[in-house]
Scaffold this motif. Structure first.
Motif, mmCIF file in Angstrom:
data_model
loop_
_atom_site.group_PDB
_atom_site.id
_atom_site.type_symbol
_atom_site.label_atom_id
_atom_site.label_comp_id
_atom_site.label_asym_id
_atom_site.label_seq_id
_atom_site.Cartn_x
_atom_site.Cartn_y
_atom_site.Cartn_z
ATOM 1 N N GLU A 194 1.142 1.313 6.488
ATOM 2 C CA GLU A 194 1.756 1.769 5.243
ATOM 3 C C GLU A 194 1.175 3.070 4.704
ATOM 4 O O GLU A 194 1.830 3.749 3.920
ATOM 5 N N THR A 195 -0.069 3.418 5.105
ATOM 6 C CA THR A 195 -0.702 4.624 4.550
ATOM 7 C C THR A 195 -1.200 5.603 5.602
ATOM 8 O O THR A 195 -1.465 6.755 5.274
ATOM 9 N N LEU A 212 -4.125 5.240 6.907
ATOM 10 C CA LEU A 212 -5.585 5.135 6.849
ATOM 11 C C LEU A 212 -6.068 4.105 7.863
ATOM 12 O O LEU A 212 -5.573 2.983 7.902
ATOM 13 N N LEU A 262 -2.591 -1.803 6.188
ATOM 14 C CA LEU A 262 -3.062 -0.580 5.530
ATOM 15 C C LEU A 262 -2.738 0.644 6.384
ATOM 16 O O LEU A 262 -2.229 1.643 5.884
ATOM 17 N N ARG A 263 -3.010 0.567 7.682
ATOM 18 C CA ARG A 263 -2.729 1.687 8.576
ATOM 19 C C ARG A 263 -1.229 1.952 8.676
ATOM 20 O O ARG A 263 -0.791 3.099 8.647
ATOM 21 N N THR A 267 -1.117 6.419 -3.382
ATOM 22 C CA THR A 267 -1.461 7.719 -2.829
ATOM 23 C C THR A 267 -2.937 7.724 -2.436
ATOM 24 O O THR A 267 -3.789 7.304 -3.222
ATOM 25 N N ALA A 268 -3.231 8.197 -1.229
ATOM 26 C CA ALA A 268 -4.619 8.318 -0.783
ATOM 27 C C ALA A 268 -5.249 9.552 -1.438
ATOM 28 O O ALA A 268 -4.668 10.631 -1.425
ATOM 29 N N PHE A 298 0.813 -1.207 0.000
ATOM 30 C CA PHE A 298 0.000 0.000 0.000
ATOM 31 C C PHE A 298 0.850 1.262 0.000
ATOM 32 O O PHE A 298 0.396 2.320 -0.403
ATOM 33 N N SER A 299 2.087 1.158 0.475
ATOM 34 C CA SER A 299 2.940 2.346 0.592
ATOM 35 C C SER A 299 3.248 2.988 -0.756
ATOM 36 O O SER A 299 3.579 4.168 -0.818
ATOM 37 N N GLN A 340 -2.264 4.084 -9.231
ATOM 38 C CA GLN A 340 -1.624 3.893 -7.932
ATOM 39 C C GLN A 340 -2.232 4.829 -6.881
ATOM 40 O O GLN A 340 -1.541 5.567 -6.191
ATOM 41 N N GLU A 341 -3.573 4.746 -6.790
ATOM 42 C CA GLU A 341 -4.322 5.564 -5.851
ATOM 43 C C GLU A 341 -5.275 4.665 -5.074
ATOM 44 O O GLU A 341 -5.682 3.607 -5.544
#
Length: 98
Positions: A71-72, A74, A68-69, A12-13, A8-9, A90-91
């Protein structure tokens, strides 16, 4: 069930994947895809997983909410959340089930 590695890293969120997904498929089909992802979570998920919906293919998977948390940043803990992922762009976007 097949396990696959996913980083996930590298993503981009963003906040525009859901509106673009609805524009592409329409409201009814996009809501149906989200419900199917939530059904997968209900049938095979655990407290530490979040359903993933790939917007290009409408494919679904389960991913670790802890990973997820980490690496991002979120936070996907709690029910009813779906992670939208665009591998092409890649989003990713975390949404509440619709």
């Amino acid at each position: 069930m097949v396990e696959a590695s996913f980083e996930f890293s590298a993503f981009t969120a963003v906040n525009h994947l859901w509106p673009a997904f609805v524009d592409q498929l329409g409201v009814v089909k996009s809501q149906q895809a989200v419900r199917q992802a939530l059904d997968l979570q209900a049938m095979h998920g655990k407290d530490g997983t979040v359903p993933v919906l790939f917007v290009e293919t409408c494919g679904i998977a389960l991913a670790s909410s802890v990973l997820l948390r980490e690496e991002t940043g979120l936070n996907a803990h709690g029910g009813g959340m779906v992670l939208l992922v665009s591998k092409r762009a890649q989003e990713l976007q975390l949404i509440w089930g619709v």
